[in-house]
Write a protein that holds these residues in place. Structure first.
Motif, PDB file in Angstrom:
ATOM      1  N   LEU A 164     -63.978  -4.122   6.974  1.00 33.04           N
ATOM      2  CA  LEU A 164     -64.894  -3.056   6.571  1.00 33.04           C
ATOM      3  C   LEU A 164     -64.393  -1.708   7.066  1.00 33.04           C
ATOM      4  O   LEU A 164     -64.399  -0.705   6.335  1.00 33.04           O
ATOM      5  CB  LEU A 164     -66.296  -3.333   7.123  1.00 33.04           C
ATOM      6  N   PHE A 165     -63.948  -1.667   8.318  1.00 28.52           N
ATOM      7  CA  PHE A 165     -63.462  -0.432   8.912  1.00 28.52           C
ATOM      8  C   PHE A 165     -62.285   0.129   8.119  1.00 28.52           C
ATOM      9  O   PHE A 165     -62.204   1.338   7.855  1.00 28.52           O
ATOM     10  CB  PHE A 165     -63.057  -0.690  10.361  1.00 28.52           C
ATOM     11  N   ALA A 166     -61.359  -0.745   7.748  1.00 29.40           N
ATOM     12  CA  ALA A 166     -60.180  -0.297   7.004  1.00 29.40           C
ATOM     13  C   ALA A 166     -60.563   0.233   5.627  1.00 29.40           C
ATOM     14  O   ALA A 166     -60.020   1.226   5.149  1.00 29.40           O
ATOM     15  CB  ALA A 166     -59.181  -1.446   6.867  1.00 29.40           C
ATOM     16  N   ARG A 167     -61.558  -0.435   4.974  1.00 27.70           N
ATOM     17  CA  ARG A 167     -61.967  -0.003   3.645  1.00 27.70           C
ATOM     18  C   ARG A 167     -62.773   1.288   3.675  1.00 27.70           C
ATOM     19  O   ARG A 167     -62.595   2.171   2.838  1.00 27.70           O
ATOM     20  CB  ARG A 167     -62.778  -1.105   2.959  1.00 27.70           C
ATOM     21  N   LYS A 168     -63.683   1.406   4.646  1.00 23.35           N
ATOM     22  CA  LYS A 168     -64.583   2.554   4.700  1.00 23.35           C
ATOM     23  C   LYS A 168     -63.948   3.787   5.333  1.00 23.35           C
ATOM     24  O   LYS A 168     -64.482   4.887   5.202  1.00 23.35           O
ATOM     25  CB  LYS A 168     -65.854   2.178   5.468  1.00 23.35           C
ATOM     26  N   GLY A 213     -52.050   0.387  12.706  1.00 25.86           N
ATOM     27  CA  GLY A 213     -50.601   0.469  12.764  1.00 25.86           C
ATOM     28  C   GLY A 213     -49.999   1.612  13.537  1.00 25.86           C
ATOM     29  O   GLY A 213     -48.780   1.664  13.724  1.00 25.86           O
ATOM     30  N   GLY A 214     -50.829   2.540  14.026  1.00 30.31           N
ATOM     31  CA  GLY A 214     -50.286   3.708  14.708  1.00 30.31           C
ATOM     32  C   GLY A 214     -49.521   3.383  15.969  1.00 30.31           C
ATOM     33  O   GLY A 214     -48.489   4.000  16.260  1.00 30.31           O
ATOM     34  N   ASP A 235     -57.026  -6.080   5.157  1.00 27.96           N
ATOM     35  CA  ASP A 235     -57.142  -4.690   4.724  1.00 27.96           C
ATOM     36  C   ASP A 235     -56.401  -3.756   5.671  1.00 27.96           C
ATOM     37  O   ASP A 235     -55.760  -2.797   5.244  1.00 27.96           O
ATOM     38  CB  ASP A 235     -58.615  -4.286   4.639  1.00 27.96           C
ATOM     39  N   ALA A 236     -56.504  -4.019   6.992  1.00 29.23           N
ATOM     40  CA  ALA A 236     -55.794  -3.195   7.967  1.00 29.23           C
ATOM     41  C   ALA A 236     -54.285  -3.353   7.815  1.00 29.23           C
ATOM     42  O   ALA A 236     -53.535  -2.368   7.926  1.00 29.23           O
ATOM     43  CB  ALA A 236     -56.225  -3.569   9.382  1.00 29.23           C
ATOM     44  N   VAL A 237     -53.817  -4.568   7.548  1.00 29.91           N
ATOM     45  CA  VAL A 237     -52.388  -4.811   7.356  1.00 29.91           C
ATOM     46  C   VAL A 237     -51.897  -4.093   6.100  1.00 29.91           C
ATOM     47  O   VAL A 237     -50.830  -3.458   6.105  1.00 29.91           O
ATOM     48  CB  VAL A 237     -52.104  -6.326   7.269  1.00 29.91           C
ATOM     49  N   GLN A 238     -52.672  -4.172   5.028  1.00 26.33           N
ATOM     50  CA  GLN A 238     -52.299  -3.473   3.797  1.00 26.33           C
ATOM     51  C   GLN A 238     -52.233  -1.970   4.023  1.00 26.33           C
ATOM     52  O   GLN A 238     -51.307  -1.296   3.566  1.00 26.33           O
ATOM     53  CB  GLN A 238     -53.310  -3.790   2.691  1.00 26.33           C
ATOM     54  N   LEU A 239     -53.219  -1.433   4.755  1.00 22.55           N
ATOM     55  CA  LEU A 239     -53.229  -0.012   5.064  1.00 22.55           C
ATOM     56  C   LEU A 239     -52.012   0.375   5.896  1.00 22.55           C
ATOM     57  O   LEU A 239     -51.363   1.400   5.644  1.00 22.55           O
ATOM     58  CB  LEU A 239     -54.515   0.359   5.807  1.00 22.55           C
TER      59      LEU A 239
END
Length: 269
Positions: free
Chosen positions: A27-31, A89-90, A112-116
């Motif tokens: 959710l965090f990655a999407r929002k 990823g930072g 979602d975080a990996v894709q981002l």
């Protein structure tokens, strides 16, 4: 009320804890899928601590400094490093760009975080994969170093995580760790480190460094959340981000939560 519900969910059982944090990070990655917000940790600050950063990294100096503090306790140059819980990823990107590692693999439970992360960074030797901290998708004796920054409090079975880290580390490899707990939970965790075969080479209470960083980070994080996060969940995001006045921030100030970093070495005999 929202925070009480979250606390109840994550303490209910290991499986519900894993489910909740996977849901939350997706959710965090999407929002908040804007690439300028690359870190989720609480930061680090101390007198005289002033890294020489590129202009593009300056806005997230304090979060970077937590990575630098944790990752530079041993020489990681030319090493193959795994970050478990790489988030947006930072941190993995900073390590590969600044600290001269051979390769950095960032692993996160959130697809979602990996894709981002994969869409945000294009650095030789840096990659991101989706996976579970308690079932690492790597062969035995793969990595020289495992890095774990402010992530382990989310895991359903910390003993299983430590087993997987020990399995994937080469002999005499290091786990570079930092995170927060209550006082008793922290004592129990360090006993578990030793039980799991790790030698605690360094242990440091950095709570005051975290408090300082959160105070400095608050204006920036509030602006970013207001700009990019839907208003209905901005309060939850602010608490999660540890901004001044939030329940997490107060817990550090009142001594109900403490924050430590450690260097842990595995000896497989």
């Amino acid at each position: 009320m929202v925070q009480r519900i979250i606390v109840w969910i994550i303490k209910f059982s290991p499986s519900s804890k894993r489910w909740f944090w996977k849901f939350w990070y997706n959710l965090f990655a999407r929002k908040s899928g804007f690439h300028t917000f690359r870190f989720m940790n609480y930061g680090y600050d101390e007198d005289g601590y002033c890294l020489d950063l590129l202009e593009e990294d300056e806005a997230e100096r304090y979060s970077i400094q937590l990575y630098h503090h944790t990752a530079t306790q041993v020489d990681i140059s030319n090493q193959n490093l795994l970050e478990v819980g790489s988030g947006r990823g930072g941190g993995s990107s900073y390590i590969q760009r600044y600290l001269k590692t051979k390769t950095v693999t960032g692993l996160d439970i959130s697809s979602d975080a990996v894709q981002l992360s994969n869409s945000s960074f294009d650095t030789p030797g840096l990659s991101f994969v989706q996976g579970d901290s308690e079932n690492l998708p790597f062969e035995d004796n793969t990595f020289d170093v495992v890095l774990n920054v402010e992530s382990s409090h989310c895991y359903g079975d910390i003993e299983r995580f430590l087993f997987e880290v020990a399995r994937t580390l080469k002999n005499s490899g290091c786990l570079l760790w930092t995170d927060f707990r209550t006082n008793q939970e922290m004592k129990n965790l360090f006993l578990l480190f030793k039980k799991s075969g790790f030698i605690v080479e360094r242990e440091k209470d950095i709570t005051q460094n975290i408090i300082r960083a959160l105070e400095l980070l608050t204006p920036y994080r509030k602006r970013q959340i207001k700009k990019h996060v839907p208003s209905v969940i901005q309060g939850v995001f602010e608490s999660y981000a540890g901004v001044a006045g939030s329940s997490v921030n107060k817990a550090f100030l009142e001594g109900n939560l403490i924050y430590k970093s450690a260097t842990l070495r595995i000896n497989k005999g």
